[in-house]
Design a protein around this motif. Structure first.
Motif, PDB file in Angstrom:
ATOM      1  N   GLY A   5       0.484  -1.135   0.213  1.00  0.00           N
ATOM      2  CA  GLY A   5      -0.052   0.195   0.347  1.00  0.00           C
ATOM      3  C   GLY A   5       0.491   1.189  -0.644  1.00  0.00           C
ATOM      4  N   GLY A   6       2.123   1.167  -0.265  1.00  0.00           N
ATOM      5  CA  GLY A   6       3.088   2.221  -0.898  1.00  0.00           C
ATOM      6  C   GLY A   6       2.596   3.295  -1.899  1.00  0.00           C
ATOM      7  N   PRO A   7       3.135   4.341  -1.788  1.00  0.00           N
ATOM      8  CA  PRO A   7       2.594   5.746  -2.631  1.00  0.00           C
ATOM      9  C   PRO A   7       2.812   5.097  -4.477  1.00  0.00           C
ATOM     10  CG  PRO A   7       5.258   6.288  -1.826  1.00  0.00           C
ATOM     11  CD  PRO A   7       4.517   5.010  -1.134  1.00  0.00           C
ATOM     12  N   SER A   8       1.866   5.157  -4.961  1.00  0.00           N
ATOM     13  CA  SER A   8       1.801   4.801  -6.318  1.00  0.00           C
ATOM     14  C   SER A   8       1.008   6.543  -6.933  1.00  0.00           C
ATOM     15  CB  SER A   8       0.896   4.143  -6.462  1.00  0.00           C
ATOM     16  OG  SER A   8      -0.950   3.926  -5.911  1.00  0.00           O
ATOM     17  N   GLY A   9       0.661   7.362  -6.442  1.00  0.00           N
ATOM     18  CA  GLY A   9       0.879   8.845  -7.300  1.00  0.00           C
ATOM     19  C   GLY A   9       0.430   9.443  -5.875  1.00  0.00           C
ATOM     20  N   PRO A  10       0.185  10.865  -6.204  1.00  0.00           N
ATOM     21  CA  PRO A  10      -0.570  11.923  -5.755  1.00  0.00           C
ATOM     22  C   PRO A  10      -1.654  11.531  -4.687  1.00  0.00           C
ATOM     23  CG  PRO A  10      -0.578  12.538  -8.029  1.00  0.00           C
ATOM     24  CD  PRO A  10      -0.058  11.520  -8.244  1.00  0.00           C
ATOM     25  N   PRO A  11      -2.322  12.147  -4.083  1.00  0.00           N
ATOM     26  CA  PRO A  11      -3.658  11.832  -3.552  1.00  0.00           C
ATOM     27  C   PRO A  11      -4.784  12.196  -4.768  1.00  0.00           C
ATOM     28  CG  PRO A  11      -2.296  12.826  -1.976  1.00  0.00           C
ATOM     29  CD  PRO A  11      -1.671  12.824  -3.179  1.00  0.00           C
ATOM     30  N   SER A  12      -6.208  11.752  -4.437  1.00  0.00           N
ATOM     31  CA  SER A  12      -6.864  12.659  -4.897  1.00  0.00           C
ATOM     32  C   SER A  12      -7.807  13.057  -3.738  1.00  0.00           C
ATOM     33  CB  SER A  12      -8.118  10.894  -5.246  1.00  0.00           C
ATOM     34  OG  SER A  12      -7.689  10.217  -5.958  1.00  0.00           O
ATOM     35  N   PRO A  13      -8.456  13.825  -4.516  1.00  0.00           N
ATOM     36  CA  PRO A  13      -8.581  15.388  -3.885  1.00  0.00           C
ATOM     37  C   PRO A  13     -10.014  14.465  -2.656  1.00  0.00           C
ATOM     38  CG  PRO A  13      -9.376  16.646  -5.759  1.00  0.00           C
ATOM     39  CD  PRO A  13      -8.160  15.021  -6.042  1.00  0.00           C
ATOM     40  N   SER A  14      -9.740  15.388  -1.735  1.00  0.00           N
ATOM     41  CA  SER A  14     -11.217  15.480  -0.808  1.00  0.00           C
ATOM     42  C   SER A  14     -12.598  16.321  -1.561  1.00  0.00           C
ATOM     43  CB  SER A  14     -11.110  15.916   0.273  1.00  0.00           C
ATOM     44  OG  SER A  14     -10.699  17.177   0.954  1.00  0.00           O
ATOM     45  N   THR A  15     -13.840  15.566  -1.295  1.00  0.00           N
ATOM     46  CA  THR A  15     -14.436  16.301  -1.805  1.00  0.00           C
ATOM     47  C   THR A  15     -15.153  16.911  -0.897  1.00  0.00           C
ATOM     48  OG1 THR A  15     -15.065  14.644  -3.918  1.00  0.00           O
ATOM     49  CG2 THR A  15     -17.419  16.421  -3.127  1.00  0.00           C
ATOM     50  N   PRO A  16     -15.403  18.969  -0.610  1.00  0.00           N
ATOM     51  CA  PRO A  16     -16.137  19.440   0.363  1.00  0.00           C
ATOM     52  C   PRO A  16     -16.933  19.103   0.433  1.00  0.00           C
ATOM     53  CG  PRO A  16     -15.522  20.921  -2.027  1.00  0.00           C
ATOM     54  CD  PRO A  16     -15.321  19.235  -2.329  1.00  0.00           C
ATOM     55  N   GLU A  17     -17.587  18.877   2.000  1.00  0.00           N
ATOM     56  CA  GLU A  17     -18.881  19.054   2.641  1.00  0.00           C
ATOM     57  C   GLU A  17     -20.127  19.974   2.375  1.00  0.00           C
ATOM     58  OE1 GLU A  17     -20.459  17.681   7.166  1.00  0.00           O
ATOM     59  OE2 GLU A  17     -18.756  17.780   7.083  1.00  0.00           O
ATOM     60  N   PRO A  18     -21.291  19.223   1.637  1.00  0.00           N
ATOM     61  CA  PRO A  18     -22.065  19.873   0.711  1.00  0.00           C
ATOM     62  C   PRO A  18     -22.641  20.281   2.300  1.00  0.00           C
ATOM     63  CG  PRO A  18     -23.135  17.883   0.862  1.00  0.00           C
ATOM     64  CD  PRO A  18     -21.910  17.732   1.502  1.00  0.00           C
ATOM     65  N   VAL A  19     -22.588  21.969   2.219  1.00  0.00           N
ATOM     66  CA  VAL A  19     -23.457  23.122   3.138  1.00  0.00           C
ATOM     67  C   VAL A  19     -24.418  23.485   3.206  1.00  0.00           C
ATOM     68  CG1 VAL A  19     -21.219  23.470   4.148  1.00  0.00           C
ATOM     69  CG2 VAL A  19     -22.763  24.575   2.648  1.00  0.00           C
ATOM     70  N   ALA A  20     -25.967  23.776   4.027  1.00  0.00           N
ATOM     71  CA  ALA A  20     -27.215  24.681   3.713  1.00  0.00           C
ATOM     72  C   ALA A  20     -27.003  26.025   3.033  1.00  0.00           C
ATOM     73  CB  ALA A  20     -27.643  24.637   5.947  1.00  0.00           C
ATOM     74  N   ALA A  21     -26.137  26.415   2.864  1.00  0.00           N
ATOM     75  CA  ALA A  21     -26.391  27.424   2.077  1.00  0.00           C
ATOM     76  C   ALA A  21     -24.805  28.451   2.306  1.00  0.00           C
ATOM     77  CB  ALA A  21     -27.525  28.397   2.720  1.00  0.00           C
ATOM     78  N   THR A  22     -24.080  28.613   1.397  1.00  0.00           N
ATOM     79  CA  THR A  22     -23.011  29.279   1.439  1.00  0.00           C
ATOM     80  C   THR A  22     -23.301  31.343   1.371  1.00  0.00           C
ATOM     81  OG1 THR A  22     -23.128  29.131  -1.378  1.00  0.00           O
ATOM     82  CG2 THR A  22     -21.795  27.525   0.254  1.00  0.00           C
ATOM     83  N   SER A  23     -24.349  31.398   1.063  1.00  0.00           N
ATOM     84  CA  SER A  23     -24.307  33.203   1.684  1.00  0.00           C
ATOM     85  C   SER A  23     -25.915  33.585   1.444  1.00  0.00           C
ATOM     86  CB  SER A  23     -23.586  33.566  -0.414  1.00  0.00           C
ATOM     87  OG  SER A  23     -24.524  33.428  -1.323  1.00  0.00           O
TER      88      SER A  23
END
Length: 324
Positions: free
Chosen positions: A18-36
């Motif tokens: 399970g060693g490094p095999s490439g750059p890690p995938s970006p995490s998906t931001p957690e959805p929020v109720a509203a941004t503005s």
């Protein structure tokens, strides 16, 4: 051959472990109720008591599913006040609106660059297929359309954005005096005749009424009987216009009032009116220590929102009220 085999083995072992095999995938931001969110206008209930229409947004999209958990006042410029929820967020359904534009002579110096035209275009472009809009102008010298008191109907109700935009071009001219109350009754008649429910009279004016046969009380009563709330944007670059009556008309018919001395802000104000037509909640500001009448008070509302399956969020929106 033995040397090559020895160099390959460490890489195979790393991969298996399970060693490094490439750059890690970006995490998906957690959805929020509203941004503005936006404060879409005010209603005056009593001395020191104001209501705000509030619309939560996710990016540029109105979200009617977010609900207000709580709100608080921050950074009040003068006095002391608290805020409560007077109605949670709900969607308002298909919009049927009259866009009624002041074409009086004072527009020549209040809006010489015709920013009201740009605002009308932007409003028309937000019309959805299920929405309908009509475009009128009012002044005291233009002959009203048949059956109307003071308004010229440039475009009857349509969902066609191009027709709405073209009508706005015709409606933005400079004419005579200000029959505001008569124009309200004209728009109310047209909206009632549609039989629709989410109806709104949207008016831009830069002055006080000086040409109507109708009185203020009659205009308010008529709009209420027809179920047609009045939403007014007041434009005054001189700082001398008294919009108290216009604010009262909007407040007492269940509409909203906004005011600016900068024509470039009209597009944003019309945009907020459309936000309120899509989905809105109600927040009520009560002064516990009220500044003197005429004081312009600024502040912020910090509004905590909830939505199923999403993380709670807090949005901060500025507001301005003039103490009555």
């Amino acid at each position: 051959m033995r040397r090559t085999t020895l160099m390959i083995l460490p890489a195979l072992l790393l991969s298996a472990c399970g060693g490094p095999s490439g750059p890690p995938s970006p995490s998906t931001p957690e959805p929020v109720a509203a941004t503005s969110g936006t404060i879409n206008g005010t209603r005056v209930l009593a001395q020191g008591t104001y209501q705000f229409s509030f619309t939560p947004k996710d990016g540029e999209t109105v979200t009617g599913s977010a609900q207000i958990a709580k709100a608080e006042v921050r950074n009040l410029s003068q006095g002391k006040a608290d805020v409560k929820v007077c109605g949670n967020v709900k969607t308002n359904g298909d919009l049927t609106a009259t866009l009624t534009l002041d074409a009086t002579g004072s527009m020549s110096w209040n809006d010489p660059d015709e920013r009201r035209r740009q605002a009308g275009h932007a409003f028309a472009k937000r019309m959805r297929k299920q929405d309908m809009g009509a475009v009128l102008s009012f002044d005291s010298t233009t002959q009203p359309s048949a059956g109307l008191r003071a308004s010229y109907l440039w475009q009857d109700f349509t969902g066609n954005q191009g027709q709405m935009t073209s009508a706005v071009n015709h409606a933005t001219f400079v004419g005579g005096n200000t029959p505001l109350y008569d124009a309200i009754m004209d728009a109310s008649d047209l909206l009632k005749a549609t039989g629709k429910t989410n109806t709104r009279i949207l008016i831009l004016t830069d002055g006080e009424d000086n040409a109507s046969v109708t009185t203020t009380a009659q205009a308010i009563e008529y709009a209420n009987q027809n179920g047609t709330p009045v939403y007014i944007v007041g434009l005054d670059v001189t700082g001398k216009v008294d919009f108290t009556v216009a604010e009262d008309i909007a407040s007492q018919t269940g509409g909203l009032f906004q005011q600016t001395n900068d024509p470039s802000e009209l597009t944003g104000m019309f945009d907020k009116l459309f936000n309120s037509a899509e989905a809105e909640g109600c927040l009520e500001l009560n002064f516990t220590e009220t500044p003197p009448a005429g004081t312009v008070v600024t502040g912020e509302l910090a509004i905590t929102l909830k939505d199923n399956g999403k993380k709670d969020s807090t949005v901060v929106t500025p507001f301005t009220v003039t103490v009555r």
